[in-house]
Motif scaffolding. Structure first.
Motif, PDB file in Angstrom:
ATOM      1  N   ASN A  43       0.796  -1.225   0.000  1.00  0.00           N
ATOM      2  CA  ASN A  43       0.000   0.000   0.000  1.00  0.00           C
ATOM      3  C   ASN A  43       0.825   1.269   0.000  1.00  0.00           C
ATOM      4  N   MET A  44       2.065   1.213   0.498  1.00  0.00           N
ATOM      5  CA  MET A  44       2.912   2.401   0.580  1.00  0.00           C
ATOM      6  C   MET A  44       4.360   1.991   0.341  1.00  0.00           C
ATOM      7  N   THR A  45       5.192   2.986   0.099  1.00  0.00           N
ATOM      8  CA  THR A  45       6.634   2.806   0.103  1.00  0.00           C
ATOM      9  C   THR A  45       7.190   3.622   1.260  1.00  0.00           C
ATOM     10  N   VAL A  46       8.049   3.016   2.071  1.00  0.00           N
ATOM     11  CA  VAL A  46       8.635   3.698   3.225  1.00  0.00           C
ATOM     12  C   VAL A  46      10.147   3.595   3.111  1.00  0.00           C
ATOM     13  N   ALA A  47      10.837   4.733   3.176  1.00  0.00           N
ATOM     14  CA  ALA A  47      12.285   4.741   2.961  1.00  0.00           C
ATOM     15  C   ALA A  47      12.957   5.750   3.880  1.00  0.00           C
ATOM     16  N   GLN A  48      14.256   5.504   4.107  1.00  0.00           N
ATOM     17  CA  GLN A  48      15.076   6.416   4.900  1.00  0.00           C
ATOM     18  C   GLN A  48      16.467   6.507   4.263  1.00  0.00           C
ATOM     19  N   PRO A  49      16.600   7.268   3.175  1.00  0.00           N
ATOM     20  CA  PRO A  49      17.891   7.369   2.494  1.00  0.00           C
ATOM     21  C   PRO A  49      18.899   8.159   3.317  1.00  0.00           C
ATOM     22  N   ALA A  50      20.161   7.743   3.226  1.00  0.00           N
ATOM     23  CA  ALA A  50      21.224   8.384   4.004  1.00  0.00           C
ATOM     24  C   ALA A  50      22.208   9.140   3.130  1.00  0.00           C
ATOM     25  N   SER A  51      21.871   9.323   1.850  1.00  0.00           N
ATOM     26  CA  SER A  51      22.710  10.138   0.969  1.00  0.00           C
ATOM     27  C   SER A  51      21.809  10.917   0.019  1.00  0.00           C
ATOM     28  N   PRO A  52      22.250  12.106  -0.413  1.00  0.00           N
ATOM     29  CA  PRO A  52      21.399  12.909  -1.309  1.00  0.00           C
ATOM     30  C   PRO A  52      21.172  12.245  -2.656  1.00  0.00           C
ATOM     31  N   ALA A  53      22.160  11.503  -3.166  1.00  0.00           N
ATOM     32  CA  ALA A  53      21.986  10.859  -4.469  1.00  0.00           C
ATOM     33  C   ALA A  53      20.924   9.771  -4.399  1.00  0.00           C
ATOM     34  N   ASN A  54      20.948   8.951  -3.356  1.00  0.00           N
ATOM     35  CA  ASN A  54      19.939   7.909  -3.249  1.00  0.00           C
ATOM     36  C   ASN A  54      18.555   8.503  -3.007  1.00  0.00           C
ATOM     37  N   PHE A 104      11.685   9.393   5.553  1.00  0.00           N
ATOM     38  CA  PHE A 104      12.239   9.970   6.783  1.00  0.00           C
ATOM     39  C   PHE A 104      13.509  10.706   6.398  1.00  0.00           C
ATOM     40  N   THR A 105      13.411  12.025   6.454  1.00  0.00           N
ATOM     41  CA  THR A 105      14.456  12.893   5.921  1.00  0.00           C
ATOM     42  C   THR A 105      15.413  13.331   7.026  1.00  0.00           C
ATOM     43  N   ARG A 149      23.711  -0.430   4.899  1.00  0.00           N
ATOM     44  CA  ARG A 149      22.589   0.511   4.982  1.00  0.00           C
ATOM     45  C   ARG A 149      21.340  -0.088   4.359  1.00  0.00           C
ATOM     46  N   VAL A 150      20.261  -0.099   5.120  1.00  0.00           N
ATOM     47  CA  VAL A 150      18.955  -0.511   4.600  1.00  0.00           C
ATOM     48  C   VAL A 150      18.175   0.776   4.337  1.00  0.00           C
ATOM     49  N   GLU A 151      18.108   1.170   3.083  1.00  0.00           N
ATOM     50  CA  GLU A 151      17.504   2.453   2.707  1.00  0.00           C
ATOM     51  C   GLU A 151      15.994   2.327   2.476  1.00  0.00           C
TER      52      GLU A 151
END
Length: 374
Positions: free
Chosen positions: A187-198, A218-219, A283-285
């Motif tokens: 139903n959704m995508t949930v992410a927490q990227p740790a780099s600006p490119a990703n 999560f920014t 890292r699990v993004e």
């Protein structure tokens, strides 16, 4: 652009250079879709997009960074002259909107806007991630479940600043665990990227994904100013979103740490300080859908290693419960064979974070110590 004497890199933010605006500029050029960003009391905080505005001051001064500051009642003539009646319409315009401090009303409007304007990349960003609590009804009744209930498709993006940095109970956690508990049936995508490119590739993928569904990101907060959290320009112009990012600097590790978000940079800095060479940090993004096959593949590179999940949230919060269920054979998950993924975190607490900065620092030191000694 950065000065010629500086490395060609793009940080998550830099208020004095184009390093901050480059990801947004690249995105608006690459996505080829209207870019509609709404932020609470925009331009008043040094957050991840708070300088992406164009402001016309009373004395004809101007400050141009990336977008349009649309909520400007004192300069309506200037605004009308720029995008008003009779002006050519660019369907790929980048709009930055200043909203009132009402999560319920603003998030609800943006959800509806995303339904009606399917081609637009519509984003709502809170001052802090936990401010979204004020719009919990919108999240529960519409964003997380409207597709299953009514067949209603939205690709709205929630940008929720999150990070344990000693700012107290009300400015640390975006409540990752709540969103993950709502996740099911894709139903959704949930992410927490740790780099600006990703992060850039995540938004680009989302904007072009034909299976329209909400995206929760999560920014960062302190990472906006962290040199280690920077990406080379080539990382933006090539590649794709990476759900899991392995650690090729360590071979046959004795310890593999899986983590997500800001804690990754804390762990890398601690490893460097200790001169530790036997720990791989992965890292699990992407948190939902959880890329368990990629996680298992990274673990298999180090067959003799202990496996740890490290998070800075308390044990009863953050991604841990979600991760534990989906990696446990006993609970129907897809695990790591005969190896168990063990948790390292703050102790379970009723409050998201301590109100004492000194206690926060003590907790952080203990967390990093346990991560490299367990």
């Amino acid at each position: 652009m950065p000065q010629k004497s500086e490395p060609q890199s793009v940080g998550l933010v830099s208020c004095q250079s184009a390093e901050f605006t480059e990801p947004l500029t690249l995105l608006s050029g690459q996505v080829l879709a209207p870019y509609h960003l709404v932020y609470e009391t925009y331009g008043k905080l040094n957050a991840s997009h708070s300088n992406a505005v164009l402001i016309c001051h009373a004395l004809n001064a101007s400050h141009h960074v990336a977008g349009y500051y649309a909520n400007d009642p004192g300069n309506t003539g200037w605004w009308d002259n720029m995008v008003g009646p009779g002006k050519p319409v660019d369907t790929n315009q980048f709009f930055v909107i200043d909203s009132l401090l009402s999560e319920y009303a603003a998030m609800g409007f943006e959800y509806g806007y995303s339904l009606e304007r399917e081609e637009a990349l519509v984003l709502w960003e809170g001052q802090f991630g936990d401010f979204a609590n004020g719009a919990q009804t919108i999240i529960d009744e519409f964003i997380s479940s409207a597709l299953q209930k009514w067949g209603e498709r939205s690709s709205v993006v929630l940008l929720l600043p999150h990070g344990y940095e000693g700012q107290g109970p009300d400015h640390s956690s975006a409540r990752i665990e709540r969103y993950l508990q709502l996740c099911a049936e894709q139903n959704m995508t949930v992410a927490q990227p740790a780099s600006p490119a990703n992060y850039f590739h995540l938004l680009r993928w989302h904007a072009k994904n034909p299976a329209r569904r909400p995206l929760i990101v999560f920014t960062p907060k302190s990472m906006l100013r962290l040199k280690a959290a920077a990406s080379a320009l080539s990382d933006f112009t090539s590649g794709h979103f990476r759900p899991v990012i392995g650690d090729d600097s360590v071979q046959n590790a004795s310890r593999v740490i899986f983590c997500s978000g800001k804690i990754y940079h804390d762990l890398v800095a601690e490893r460097t300080k200790l001169g530790e060479t036997g720990t791989a940090i992965v890292r699990v993004e992407l948190l939902y859908p959880l890329p368990i096959d990629e996680m298992v593949a990274e673990a298999n590179k180090h067959p003799n290693a202990n496996l740890l999940w490290v998070q800075d949230e308390p044990a009863n919060q953050g991604p841990w419960s979600h991760i534990a269920l989906r990696t446990s054979h006993a609970h129907g998950g897809h695990g790591f064979g005969d190896r168990m993924l063990r948790r390292i975190s703050r102790r379970a607490t009723a409050s998201p974070a301590t109100g004492s900065h000194h206690l926060h620092e003590d907790e952080q030191k203990a967390l990093l110590l346990e991560a490299f000694t367990r």
